[in-house]
Design a protein around this motif. Structure first.
Motif: not given
Length: 242
Positions: A39-46, A196-206
């Motif tokens: 929900i905060d825009g991350a396209a991946a976790l780990g 989920l809210a990742i609150s970490a650096a991660a790519p967006r879907i684009v």
């Protein structure tokens, strides 16, 4: 699953939610993206999309795959997610890799992955791709060459259409998505919002650099469906082509 829009309170299964009349264009197949994001825009976790996905998302994932003739994926995503054959849908997987950096030892390229009558997976690359790298895929994949230096996505899609593909499903990654959108080649976006809210650096879907005048051009999409199941939100957008 419950449809919230456009028919509120209607109960649907994943295959009903994934259904839509999809017709190819005169010059290329219909192209849809299917991605998951927090929900905060991350396209991946780990580093993997699997950390955002649950049972409902996997069911929708399979239902959309069942409607595709070709599943398009970038080399980085294929390597990270350890892609194999699309056994359930029978769709052919095409990996986009201008540098042929895709791992030839992926399950996707295993010699015994499918019967001999099933076409080999495709690797979409360029006319200038290194011959020694190409040789690693002999007997494991068919190379489709489109463009020089960088993959010409428009030409690649036209060739897939010429080979009979009517619907192409793109599963990322973010850089491939960016290239398709920059060239205005996306007809449909299916986005799963994981609770989920990742609150970490991660790519967006684009996410990725694009070149040329198209790089900053916004693309208008129209909301056509919203479905929910156990806190997960599935949203479909169609390209608004006036």
């Amino acid at each position: 699953m419950h449809r919230l829009f456009p028919s509120p309170a209607e109960t649907v299964d994943p295959h009903q939610a994934a259904s839509l009349p999809r017709s190819p264009h005169s010059s290329r197949p219909w192209v849809l993206l299917n991605m998951v994001a927090s929900i905060d825009g991350a396209a991946a976790l780990g580093g993997l999309s699997a950390g955002l996905s649950g049972a409902a998302d996997k069911a929708m994932f399979a239902a959309l795959r069942a409607r595709a003739d070709v599943i398009l994926v970038g080399a980085g995503t294929a390597n990270a997610e350890r892609y194999g054959r699309a056994r359930r849908s029978g769709a052919r997987i095409a990996v986009v890799s201008g540098s042929l950096s895709v791992d030839p030892e992926l399950p996707l390229f295993a010699a015994d992955a499918e019967p001999a009558t099933v076409p080999l997976p495709l690797i979409v690359t360029t006319g200038s791709a290194d011959a020694s790298c190409a040789a690693r895929f002999e007997g494991r994949a068919e190379l489709l060459r489109a463009g020089d230096g960088i993959v010409d996505l428009r030409a690649a899609l036209a060739e897939l259409g010429a080979r009979g593909a009517r619907v192409v499903l793109c599963e990322g990654g973010p850089t491939l998505n960016a290239g398709l959108l920059a060239c205005d080649l996306v007809d449909e976006i299916n986005l799963t919002h994981a609770p989920l809210a990742i609150s970490a650096a991660a790519p967006r879907i684009v996410d990725g650099l694009t070149t040329g005048a198209a790089k900053s051009t916004p693309r208008a999409f129209a909301l056509t469906q919203v479905v929910t199941h156990e806190g997960v939100l599935f949203v479909r957008w169609l390209r608004a082509r006036d």
